[in-house]
Design a protein around this motif. Structure first.
Motif, PDB file in Angstrom:
ATOM      1  N   LEU A   1       0.760  -1.142   0.102  1.00 25.60           N
ATOM      2  CA  LEU A   1      -0.071   0.088   0.082  1.00 25.60           C
ATOM      3  C   LEU A   1       0.887   1.231   0.073  1.00 25.60           C
ATOM      4  CD1 LEU A   1      -2.742  -1.075   2.460  1.00 25.60           C
ATOM      5  CD2 LEU A   1      -2.916  -1.033   0.130  1.00 25.60           C
ATOM      6  N   ASP A   2       1.967   1.088   0.702  1.00 22.10           N
ATOM      7  CA  ASP A   2       2.927   2.437   0.614  1.00 22.10           C
ATOM      8  C   ASP A   2       3.921   2.276  -0.470  1.00 22.10           C
ATOM      9  OD1 ASP A   2       2.188   3.751   2.699  1.00 22.10           O
ATOM     10  OD2 ASP A   2       3.372   2.496   4.270  1.00 22.10           O
TER      11      ASP A   2
ATOM     12  N   PHE B   1       8.384  -1.554  -1.896  1.00 20.53           N
ATOM     13  CA  PHE B   1       9.463  -2.527  -2.391  1.00 20.53           C
ATOM     14  C   PHE B   1      10.091  -2.000  -3.541  1.00 20.53           C
ATOM     15  CE2 PHE B   1       6.060  -5.314  -0.332  1.00 20.53           C
ATOM     16  CZ  PHE B   1       7.179  -5.934   0.626  1.00 20.53           C
ATOM     17  N   ASP B   2      11.001  -2.508  -4.127  1.00 24.56           N
ATOM     18  CA  ASP B   2      11.726  -2.038  -5.372  1.00 24.56           C
ATOM     19  C   ASP B   2      10.523  -2.033  -6.612  1.00 24.56           C
ATOM     20  OD1 ASP B   2      13.906  -1.841  -4.006  1.00 24.56           O
ATOM     21  OD2 ASP B   2      14.785  -3.807  -4.512  1.00 24.56           O
ATOM     22  N   GLU B   3       9.664  -2.753  -6.470  1.00 27.80           N
ATOM     23  CA  GLU B   3       8.567  -2.989  -7.630  1.00 27.80           C
ATOM     24  C   GLU B   3       7.597  -3.669  -7.157  1.00 27.80           C
ATOM     25  OE1 GLU B   3      10.019  -6.850 -10.001  1.00 27.80           O
ATOM     26  OE2 GLU B   3      10.393  -4.978 -11.022  1.00 27.80           O
TER      27      GLU B   3
ATOM     28  N   GLY C   1       0.763   1.349  -3.940  1.00 26.64           N
ATOM     29  CA  GLY C   1       0.611   2.946  -3.491  1.00 26.64           C
ATOM     30  C   GLY C   1      -0.741   3.546  -3.453  1.00 26.64           C
ATOM     31  N   ASN C   2      -1.667   2.586  -3.132  1.00 25.01           N
ATOM     32  CA  ASN C   2      -2.979   3.062  -3.112  1.00 25.01           C
ATOM     33  C   ASN C   2      -3.397   3.656  -2.036  1.00 25.01           C
ATOM     34  OD1 ASN C   2      -5.853   3.192  -2.729  1.00 25.01           O
ATOM     35  ND2 ASN C   2      -6.093   1.256  -3.729  1.00 25.01           N
ATOM     36  N   ALA C   3      -3.798   5.006  -1.948  1.00 25.57           N
ATOM     37  CA  ALA C   3      -3.920   5.772  -0.543  1.00 25.57           C
ATOM     38  C   ALA C   3      -5.295   5.561   0.153  1.00 25.57           C
ATOM     39  CB  ALA C   3      -3.724   7.204  -1.260  1.00 25.57           C
TER      40      ALA C   3
END
Length: 202
Positions: free
Chosen positions: A150-151, A154-156, A166-168
């Protein structure tokens, strides 16, 4: 572990009525292992369900008795399928190690623990990436793994799709709440009327 579940709760607040009470004693006895503490915290706070209609998290059931069929689309059945992939494709060879499934996603990736060692809190997450046709290990537990996805930490992205990357504003729905919303004629993920409601049974 408590700090990690609190972080996940801030990132993805559980809805009222989420969470499950599990009698872990007989369940763990049937599997012959203890389950990781952070996963137990997740089940207590969230329960079985889906995140943003992409990742599904299982709540385990006791293993079927000898000769009996495992629960359809349950942890045991999915673990049997994953173990076949593990035996064939495990990095460095499967050896005596095994995997236990805790979830899957809409990209057909399988989310597991690598059951290596006697301490379940040290089991890493293993992801069968369907696109790469390969296993990838992540040295963290379930809750930390979800937080880092979610943040985008990770590298990918470990998963085949970017729905959670990256879901806020991720949303969790317990499986019973999803069923209730569908039964009421609503799409559980949009809140709009479901044009297919009632067409395929309960």
């Amino acid at each position: 572990m408590t700090q990690q579940i609190e972080l996940l709760t801030r990132l993805m607040p559980p809805h009222p009525g989420a969470g499950e009470t599990v009698d872990w004693g007989p369940l763990e006895q049937s599997w012959g292992v203890r389950f990781p503490g952070d996963y137990k915290e997740f089940i207590a706070r969230y329960g079985a369900g889906a995140i943003s209609d992409y990742v599904v998290i299982f709540s385990p059931e006791c293993r079927a008795e000898d000769g009996a069929e495992p629960a359809f689309q349950g942890v045991e059945e999915e673990t049997l399928n994953a173990q076949q992939l593990w035996s064939a494709k495990a990095p460095g060879g499967a050896g005596s190690d095994r995997v236990i499934v805790w979830g899957f996603d809409s990209s057909a990736d399988i989310l597991c623990w690598h059951v290596a060692g006697d301490d379940p809190d040290g089991w890493p997450v293993m992801v069968w990436n369907q696109d790469d046709v390969a296993w990838q290990e992540y040295p963290c537990g379930v809750v930390e793994f979800l937080c880092r996805v979610l943040d985008a930490d990770f590298d990918e992205c470990p998963l085949g799709g970017l729905t959670l990357w990256g879901n806020a504003a991720p949303r969790f729905l317990h499986r019973d709440e999803e069923r209730r919303l569908r039964a009421s004629g609503l799409d559980p993920w949009t809140g709009e009327l479901d044009p297919f409601a009632g067409m395929f049974g309960a």
